[in-house]
Scaffold this motif. Structure first.
Motif, PDB file in Angstrom:
ATOM      1  N   ASN A  55      36.206  60.461 -22.703  1.00  0.00           N
ATOM      2  CA  ASN A  55      35.449  61.801 -21.646  1.00  0.00           C
ATOM      3  C   ASN A  55      33.628  60.619 -21.064  1.00  0.00           C
ATOM      4  O   ASN A  55      32.632  61.347 -20.999  1.00  0.00           O
ATOM      5  CB  ASN A  55      34.540  62.728 -22.134  1.00  0.00           C
ATOM      6  N   PHE A  56      34.045  59.251 -20.960  1.00  0.00           N
ATOM      7  CA  PHE A  56      32.391  58.397 -20.774  1.00  0.00           C
ATOM      8  C   PHE A  56      32.554  58.732 -19.235  1.00  0.00           C
ATOM      9  O   PHE A  56      33.583  58.354 -18.941  1.00  0.00           O
ATOM     10  CB  PHE A  56      32.393  57.187 -21.144  1.00  0.00           C
ATOM     11  N   ALA A  57      31.419  59.335 -18.336  1.00  0.00           N
ATOM     12  CA  ALA A  57      31.080  59.007 -16.577  1.00  0.00           C
ATOM     13  C   ALA A  57      30.239  57.899 -16.829  1.00  0.00           C
ATOM     14  O   ALA A  57      29.087  57.654 -17.952  1.00  0.00           O
ATOM     15  CB  ALA A  57      30.572  60.128 -16.267  1.00  0.00           C
ATOM     16  N   SER A  58      30.428  57.265 -15.457  1.00  0.00           N
ATOM     17  CA  SER A  58      29.345  56.096 -15.092  1.00  0.00           C
ATOM     18  C   SER A  58      29.464  56.082 -13.795  1.00  0.00           C
ATOM     19  O   SER A  58      30.015  56.578 -12.754  1.00  0.00           O
ATOM     20  CB  SER A  58      29.999  55.213 -14.981  1.00  0.00           C
ATOM     21  N   VAL A  59      27.863  56.239 -13.036  1.00  0.00           N
ATOM     22  CA  VAL A  59      28.002  56.100 -11.617  1.00  0.00           C
ATOM     23  C   VAL A  59      27.041  55.157 -11.070  1.00  0.00           C
ATOM     24  O   VAL A  59      26.362  53.991 -12.173  1.00  0.00           O
ATOM     25  CB  VAL A  59      26.760  57.391 -11.547  1.00  0.00           C
ATOM     26  N   ALA A  60      27.057  54.474 -10.083  1.00  0.00           N
ATOM     27  CA  ALA A  60      26.410  52.950 -10.118  1.00  0.00           C
ATOM     28  C   ALA A  60      24.808  53.583  -9.319  1.00  0.00           C
ATOM     29  O   ALA A  60      24.526  54.727  -9.373  1.00  0.00           O
ATOM     30  CB  ALA A  60      26.585  52.697  -8.597  1.00  0.00           C
ATOM     31  N   ASP A  61      24.317  52.658  -9.749  1.00  0.00           N
ATOM     32  CA  ASP A  61      22.857  52.946 -10.265  1.00  0.00           C
ATOM     33  C   ASP A  61      22.075  53.675  -8.654  1.00  0.00           C
ATOM     34  O   ASP A  61      21.260  53.790  -7.954  1.00  0.00           O
ATOM     35  CB  ASP A  61      21.981  51.039 -10.524  1.00  0.00           C
ATOM     36  N   SER A  62      22.768  53.308  -7.452  1.00  0.00           N
ATOM     37  CA  SER A  62      22.501  53.433  -5.976  1.00  0.00           C
ATOM     38  C   SER A  62      22.541  55.017  -5.828  1.00  0.00           C
ATOM     39  O   SER A  62      21.859  55.433  -5.019  1.00  0.00           O
ATOM     40  CB  SER A  62      23.249  53.059  -4.783  1.00  0.00           C
ATOM     41  N   VAL A  63      23.291  55.495  -7.208  1.00  0.00           N
ATOM     42  CA  VAL A  63      23.490  57.160  -6.574  1.00  0.00           C
ATOM     43  C   VAL A  63      22.969  57.994  -7.678  1.00  0.00           C
ATOM     44  O   VAL A  63      23.490  59.248  -7.660  1.00  0.00           O
ATOM     45  CB  VAL A  63      24.983  57.053  -6.527  1.00  0.00           C
ATOM     46  N   LYS A  64      22.537  57.291  -8.994  1.00  0.00           N
ATOM     47  CA  LYS A  64      22.278  58.318 -10.317  1.00  0.00           C
ATOM     48  C   LYS A  64      21.308  58.865  -9.899  1.00  0.00           C
ATOM     49  O   LYS A  64      20.410  58.355  -8.916  1.00  0.00           O
ATOM     50  CB  LYS A  64      21.870  56.898 -10.786  1.00  0.00           C
ATOM     51  N   GLY A  65      21.884  59.553 -10.649  1.00  0.00           N
ATOM     52  CA  GLY A  65      20.918  60.830 -10.254  1.00  0.00           C
ATOM     53  C   GLY A  65      20.875  61.433  -9.247  1.00  0.00           C
ATOM     54  O   GLY A  65      20.354  63.414  -9.057  1.00  0.00           O
ATOM     55  N   ARG A  66      22.316  61.764  -7.862  1.00  0.00           N
ATOM     56  CA  ARG A  66      21.699  62.401  -6.570  1.00  0.00           C
ATOM     57  C   ARG A  66      23.491  62.602  -7.084  1.00  0.00           C
ATOM     58  O   ARG A  66      24.386  63.849  -6.540  1.00  0.00           O
ATOM     59  CB  ARG A  66      22.174  61.640  -5.642  1.00  0.00           C
ATOM     60  N   PHE A  67      24.376  61.670  -7.433  1.00  0.00           N
ATOM     61  CA  PHE A  67      26.152  61.722  -7.899  1.00  0.00           C
ATOM     62  C   PHE A  67      26.315  61.897  -8.833  1.00  0.00           C
ATOM     63  O   PHE A  67      26.032  61.390  -9.612  1.00  0.00           O
ATOM     64  CB  PHE A  67      26.499  61.107  -7.724  1.00  0.00           C
ATOM     65  N   THR A  68      26.792  63.200  -9.253  1.00  0.00           N
ATOM     66  CA  THR A  68      28.142  63.708 -11.150  1.00  0.00           C
ATOM     67  C   THR A  68      29.593  63.511 -10.378  1.00  0.00           C
ATOM     68  O   THR A  68      29.711  64.692  -9.492  1.00  0.00           O
ATOM     69  CB  THR A  68      27.328  64.854 -10.930  1.00  0.00           C
ATOM     70  N   ILE A  69      29.886  62.554 -10.992  1.00  0.00           N
ATOM     71  CA  ILE A  69      30.974  62.572 -11.503  1.00  0.00           C
ATOM     72  C   ILE A  69      31.994  63.393 -12.386  1.00  0.00           C
ATOM     73  O   ILE A  69      31.017  63.375 -13.626  1.00  0.00           O
ATOM     74  CB  ILE A  69      31.572  61.128 -11.349  1.00  0.00           C
ATOM     75  N   SER A  70      32.963  64.673 -13.193  1.00  0.00           N
ATOM     76  CA  SER A  70      33.277  65.502 -13.776  1.00  0.00           C
ATOM     77  C   SER A  70      34.538  64.957 -13.731  1.00  0.00           C
ATOM     78  O   SER A  70      35.617  65.117 -12.220  1.00  0.00           O
ATOM     79  CB  SER A  70      32.693  66.370 -13.757  1.00  0.00           C
ATOM     80  N   ARG A  71      35.020  65.869 -14.615  1.00  0.00           N
ATOM     81  CA  ARG A  71      36.851  65.985 -15.162  1.00  0.00           C
ATOM     82  C   ARG A  71      37.584  67.612 -15.192  1.00  0.00           C
ATOM     83  O   ARG A  71      36.283  68.313 -15.484  1.00  0.00           O
ATOM     84  CB  ARG A  71      36.999  65.251 -16.543  1.00  0.00           C
ATOM     85  N   ASP A  72      38.056  67.992 -14.713  1.00  0.00           N
ATOM     86  CA  ASP A  72      38.701  68.870 -14.188  1.00  0.00           C
ATOM     87  C   ASP A  72      39.785  68.620 -15.805  1.00  0.00           C
ATOM     88  O   ASP A  72      41.403  67.871 -15.396  1.00  0.00           O
ATOM     89  CB  ASP A  72      39.241  69.142 -12.857  1.00  0.00           C
ATOM     90  N   ASN A  73      39.311  69.869 -16.680  1.00  0.00           N
ATOM     91  CA  ASN A  73      39.673  69.570 -17.887  1.00  0.00           C
ATOM     92  C   ASN A  73      41.698  70.406 -17.349  1.00  0.00           C
ATOM     93  O   ASN A  73      42.567  69.847 -17.786  1.00  0.00           O
ATOM     94  CB  ASN A  73      39.661  70.411 -18.587  1.00  0.00           C
TER      95      ASN A  73
END
Length: 125
Positions: A55-73
């Motif tokens: 369950n590791f998430a990574s986001v680009a610096d250009s969208v960090k703090g604005r975009f969130t990726i999550s999993r649908d269990n």
């Protein structure tokens, strides 16, 4: 693996959108689902990725703090919650997945074997 992306559209600056991507199946191995985007005249760029094992998430610096990726269990699916949208976020957003991406390749589009059809996000000012 077939990927079905949805949720794009037109939004004003500062607004929010939620993109979803569903995979038809989950292959074995290091299953990762990710989002990339491509603006007109620009190269495809990494936005975010989610490793199902751990369950590791990574986001680009250009969208960090604005975009969130999550999993649908409940499904082999991920969502990309986008907020505080800017005109430079305008692009076609592509969902991608792979069962063999290593950590150092999460942001490398060539590492992903499966791609969705893309969904257009337009941020108007």
């Amino acid at each position: 693996v077939q990927l079905q992306a949805s949720g794009g559209g037109l939004v004003q600056v500062g607004g929010s959108l939620r993109l979803s991507c569903v995979a038809s199946r989950r292959p074995g191995g290091r299953f990762v689902m990710a989002w990339f985007r491509q603006a007109p005249g620009k190269e495809r760029e990494f936005v975010a990725a989610f490793k199902f094992d751990g369950n590791f998430a990574s986001v680009a610096d250009s969208v960090k703090g604005r975009f969130t990726i999550s999993r649908d269990n409940a499904r082999n699916a991920v969502s990309l919650q986008m907020s505080s949208l800017r005109p430079e976020d305008t692009a076609v957003y592509y969902c991608a997945s792979s069962s063999s991406v290593i950590h150092s390749q999460l942001a490398t589009h060539a590492a992903y074997a499966y791609w969705g059809q893309g969904t257009l996000v337009t941020v108007s000012s």
